[in-house]
Design a protein around this motif. Structure first.
Motif, PDB file in Angstrom:
ATOM      1  N   PRO A 125       3.723  11.559  -1.956  1.00 59.04           N
ATOM      2  CA  PRO A 125       4.065  11.023  -3.277  1.00 59.04           C
ATOM      3  C   PRO A 125       4.179   9.497  -3.197  1.00 59.04           C
ATOM      4  O   PRO A 125       4.496   8.925  -2.163  1.00 59.04           O
ATOM      5  N   ILE A 126       3.907   8.852  -4.322  1.00 64.40           N
ATOM      6  CA  ILE A 126       3.996   7.398  -4.396  1.00 64.40           C
ATOM      7  C   ILE A 126       5.462   7.024  -4.538  1.00 64.40           C
ATOM      8  O   ILE A 126       6.166   7.499  -5.422  1.00 64.40           O
ATOM      9  N   GLU A 127       5.910   6.190  -3.637  1.00 66.09           N
ATOM     10  CA  GLU A 127       7.297   5.748  -3.679  1.00 66.09           C
ATOM     11  C   GLU A 127       7.392   4.496  -4.534  1.00 66.09           C
ATOM     12  O   GLU A 127       6.415   3.770  -4.709  1.00 66.09           O
ATOM     13  N   SER A 128       8.556   4.239  -5.069  1.00 64.22           N
ATOM     14  CA  SER A 128       8.719   3.051  -5.896  1.00 64.22           C
ATOM     15  C   SER A 128       8.535   1.811  -5.027  1.00 64.22           C
ATOM     16  O   SER A 128       8.945   1.766  -3.878  1.00 64.22           O
ATOM     17  N   GLY A 129       7.881   0.823  -5.578  1.00 65.15           N
ATOM     18  CA  GLY A 129       7.640  -0.413  -4.855  1.00 65.15           C
ATOM     19  C   GLY A 129       6.291  -0.437  -4.154  1.00 65.15           C
ATOM     20  O   GLY A 129       5.863  -1.473  -3.667  1.00 65.15           O
ATOM     21  N   GLN A 130       5.590   0.689  -4.080  1.00 59.79           N
ATOM     22  CA  GLN A 130       4.273   0.701  -3.469  1.00 59.79           C
ATOM     23  C   GLN A 130       3.233   0.339  -4.516  1.00 59.79           C
ATOM     24  O   GLN A 130       3.350   0.718  -5.684  1.00 59.79           O
TER      25      GLN A 130
END
Length: 106
Positions: free
Chosen positions: A69-74
């Motif tokens: 999953p895409i993490e915040s800040g990426q």
């Protein structure tokens, strides 16, 4: 079916020689021999394949790894296409290249 004796076999051989001729019979015999050799090799290969697959257990299918999953800040970067427009060329909504001189009034 009646038993075939010597006279019957001679008649059959004579008819075969008349139909195919003496020049074609050796070639036909060679072709039949090659075909039988190939057939024998293929059936032997099939039986060996069956024996090796029966001796080996079935492989367990491996599950594909789940996407992370895409993490915040990426930052997400989309893959670039193989053909990028040249400098000074913009791409229109339908994917065609448009230069500054091609712009028309609608």
């Amino acid at each position: 079916m009646a038993n075939l004796g010597t006279p019957e076999l001679l008649i059959i051989a004579f008819v075969v020689i008349l139909l195919f001729g003496t020049k074609k019979l050796p070639d036909a015999a060679r072709s039949v021999g090659r075909s039988l050799r190939i057939f024998k090799a293929e059936t032997k290969g099939l039986t060996q394949d069956d024996q090796t697959t029966a001796a080996q257990p079935e492989a367990q299918p491996q599950a594909a790894p789940a996407p992370r999953p895409i993490e915040s800040g990426q930052t997400v970067v989309a893959p670039q296409s193989a053909q990028q427009p040249a400098a000074g060329v913009a791409s229109s909504a339908n994917g065609q290249a448009v230069t500054a001189g091609d712009v028309s009034k609608h």
